[in-house]
Design a protein around this motif. Structure first.
Motif, PDB file in Angstrom:
ATOM      1  N   ARG A  11       0.837  -1.201   0.000  1.00  0.00           N
ATOM      2  CA  ARG A  11       0.000   0.000   0.000  1.00  0.00           C
ATOM      3  C   ARG A  11       0.873   1.253   0.000  1.00  0.00           C
ATOM      4  O   ARG A  11       0.611   2.210  -0.726  1.00  0.00           O
ATOM      5  N   THR A  12       1.932   1.245   0.804  1.00  0.00           N
ATOM      6  CA  THR A  12       2.860   2.374   0.846  1.00  0.00           C
ATOM      7  C   THR A  12       3.495   2.601  -0.519  1.00  0.00           C
ATOM      8  O   THR A  12       3.638   3.745  -0.968  1.00  0.00           O
ATOM      9  N   ALA A  13       3.857   1.522  -1.201  1.00  0.00           N
ATOM     10  CA  ALA A  13       4.463   1.638  -2.531  1.00  0.00           C
ATOM     11  C   ALA A  13       3.465   2.220  -3.528  1.00  0.00           C
ATOM     12  O   ALA A  13       3.815   3.099  -4.326  1.00  0.00           O
ATOM     13  N   VAL A  14       2.235   1.754  -3.499  1.00  0.00           N
ATOM     14  CA  VAL A  14       1.211   2.272  -4.409  1.00  0.00           C
ATOM     15  C   VAL A  14       0.958   3.749  -4.127  1.00  0.00           C
ATOM     16  O   VAL A  14       0.889   4.570  -5.041  1.00  0.00           O
ATOM     17  N   GLN A  15       0.849   4.118  -2.864  1.00  0.00           N
ATOM     18  CA  GLN A  15       0.609   5.512  -2.512  1.00  0.00           C
ATOM     19  C   GLN A  15       1.779   6.404  -2.941  1.00  0.00           C
ATOM     20  O   GLN A  15       1.567   7.515  -3.442  1.00  0.00           O
ATOM     21  N   ALA A  16       3.001   5.935  -2.760  1.00  0.00           N
ATOM     22  CA  ALA A  16       4.168   6.714  -3.178  1.00  0.00           C
ATOM     23  C   ALA A  16       4.174   6.885  -4.694  1.00  0.00           C
ATOM     24  O   ALA A  16       4.490   7.960  -5.210  1.00  0.00           O
ATOM     25  N   TYR A  17       3.821   5.830  -5.418  1.00  0.00           N
ATOM     26  CA  TYR A  17       3.755   5.915  -6.876  1.00  0.00           C
ATOM     27  C   TYR A  17       2.695   6.933  -7.296  1.00  0.00           C
ATOM     28  O   TYR A  17       2.928   7.740  -8.198  1.00  0.00           O
ATOM     29  N   LEU A  18       1.537   6.902  -6.647  1.00  0.00           N
ATOM     30  CA  LEU A  18       0.483   7.843  -7.003  1.00  0.00           C
ATOM     31  C   LEU A  18       0.903   9.282  -6.705  1.00  0.00           C
ATOM     32  O   LEU A  18       0.608  10.191  -7.489  1.00  0.00           O
ATOM     33  N   ALA A  51       9.908   2.947  -1.209  1.00  0.00           N
ATOM     34  CA  ALA A  51       8.669   2.201  -0.987  1.00  0.00           C
ATOM     35  C   ALA A  51       8.620   0.934  -1.831  1.00  0.00           C
ATOM     36  O   ALA A  51       8.211  -0.126  -1.346  1.00  0.00           O
ATOM     37  N   LEU A  52       9.041   1.027  -3.089  1.00  0.00           N
ATOM     38  CA  LEU A  52       9.067  -0.170  -3.940  1.00  0.00           C
ATOM     39  C   LEU A  52      10.043  -1.207  -3.400  1.00  0.00           C
ATOM     40  O   LEU A  52       9.727  -2.400  -3.355  1.00  0.00           O
ATOM     41  N   ASP A  62       5.756  -5.711 -13.391  1.00  0.00           N
ATOM     42  CA  ASP A  62       4.509  -6.425 -13.706  1.00  0.00           C
ATOM     43  C   ASP A  62       3.678  -6.648 -12.455  1.00  0.00           C
ATOM     44  O   ASP A  62       2.468  -6.398 -12.442  1.00  0.00           O
ATOM     45  N   GLU A  63       4.299  -7.111 -11.397  1.00  0.00           N
ATOM     46  CA  GLU A  63       3.585  -7.350 -10.139  1.00  0.00           C
ATOM     47  C   GLU A  63       3.092  -6.036  -9.539  1.00  0.00           C
ATOM     48  O   GLU A  63       1.968  -5.936  -9.058  1.00  0.00           O
ATOM     49  N   PHE A  64       3.936  -5.011  -9.571  1.00  0.00           N
ATOM     50  CA  PHE A  64       3.548  -3.724  -9.009  1.00  0.00           C
ATOM     51  C   PHE A  64       2.326  -3.155  -9.726  1.00  0.00           C
ATOM     52  O   PHE A  64       1.370  -2.731  -9.093  1.00  0.00           O
ATOM     53  N   PHE A  65       2.339  -3.157 -11.056  1.00  0.00           N
ATOM     54  CA  PHE A  65       1.209  -2.589 -11.788  1.00  0.00           C
ATOM     55  C   PHE A  65      -0.044  -3.457 -11.658  1.00  0.00           C
ATOM     56  O   PHE A  65      -1.155  -2.938 -11.719  1.00  0.00           O
ATOM     57  N   LEU A  68      -1.375  -2.207  -8.442  1.00  0.00           N
ATOM     58  CA  LEU A  68      -1.899  -0.851  -8.641  1.00  0.00           C
ATOM     59  C   LEU A  68      -3.270  -0.896  -9.312  1.00  0.00           C
ATOM     60  O   LEU A  68      -4.205  -0.224  -8.866  1.00  0.00           O
ATOM     61  N   ARG A  69      -3.407  -1.708 -10.354  1.00  0.00           N
ATOM     62  CA  ARG A  69      -4.703  -1.818 -11.041  1.00  0.00           C
ATOM     63  C   ARG A  69      -5.777  -2.374 -10.118  1.00  0.00           C
ATOM     64  O   ARG A  69      -6.920  -1.943 -10.161  1.00  0.00           O
ATOM     65  N   GLY A  70      -5.410  -3.304  -9.257  1.00  0.00           N
ATOM     66  CA  GLY A  70      -6.385  -3.878  -8.342  1.00  0.00           C
ATOM     67  C   GLY A  70      -6.806  -2.926  -7.238  1.00  0.00           C
ATOM     68  O   GLY A  70      -7.934  -2.937  -6.776  1.00  0.00           O
ATOM     69  N   TRP A  71      -5.884  -2.066  -6.821  1.00  0.00           N
ATOM     70  CA  TRP A  71      -6.163  -1.162  -5.714  1.00  0.00           C
ATOM     71  C   TRP A  71      -6.783   0.136  -6.178  1.00  0.00           C
ATOM     72  O   TRP A  71      -7.587   0.735  -5.503  1.00  0.00           O
ATOM     73  N   CYS A  72      -6.403   0.558  -7.364  1.00  0.00           N
ATOM     74  CA  CYS A  72      -6.845   1.850  -7.883  1.00  0.00           C
ATOM     75  C   CYS A  72      -7.284   1.662  -9.333  1.00  0.00           C
ATOM     76  O   CYS A  72      -6.595   2.094 -10.243  1.00  0.00           O
ATOM     77  N   PRO A  73      -8.440   1.002  -9.546  1.00  0.00           N
ATOM     78  CA  PRO A  73      -8.854   0.728 -10.921  1.00  0.00           C
ATOM     79  C   PRO A  73      -9.147   2.013 -11.680  1.00  0.00           C
ATOM     80  O   PRO A  73      -9.493   3.027 -11.087  1.00  0.00           O
TER      81      PRO A  73
END
Length: 75
Positions: A11-18, A51-52, A62-65, A68-73
């Protein structure tokens, strides 16, 4: 659409990416600056890198995206 359940680190990685994505968009959407290149603050890039790495996703885009797609469609 099923929602991914993320670990705290994921979640931290996704938020940092966003945050990085929004920073880059804001930089490009701003007024032109006399032809100077757009600069993204190094701290924002470093936060996303940390974060990553902390989530074990560095080098595994591939795993990260997928996460990301699952958490933030897309809307």
């Amino acid at each position: 659409m099923p929602t991914a359940v993320l670990t705290d680190r994921e979640r931290t990685a996704v938020q940092a990416y966003l945050r990085l994505l929004h920073t880059v968009r804001a930089a490009f959407d701003g007024p032109p600056d006399d032809g100077l290149p757009v600069v993204v603050p190094p701290a924002v890039l470093a936060e996303a890198d940390r974060a990553l790495a902390g989530a074990g996703l560095a080098g595994n885009e591939d795993e990260f995206f997928r996460l990301l797609r699952g958490w933030c469609p897309p809307v």
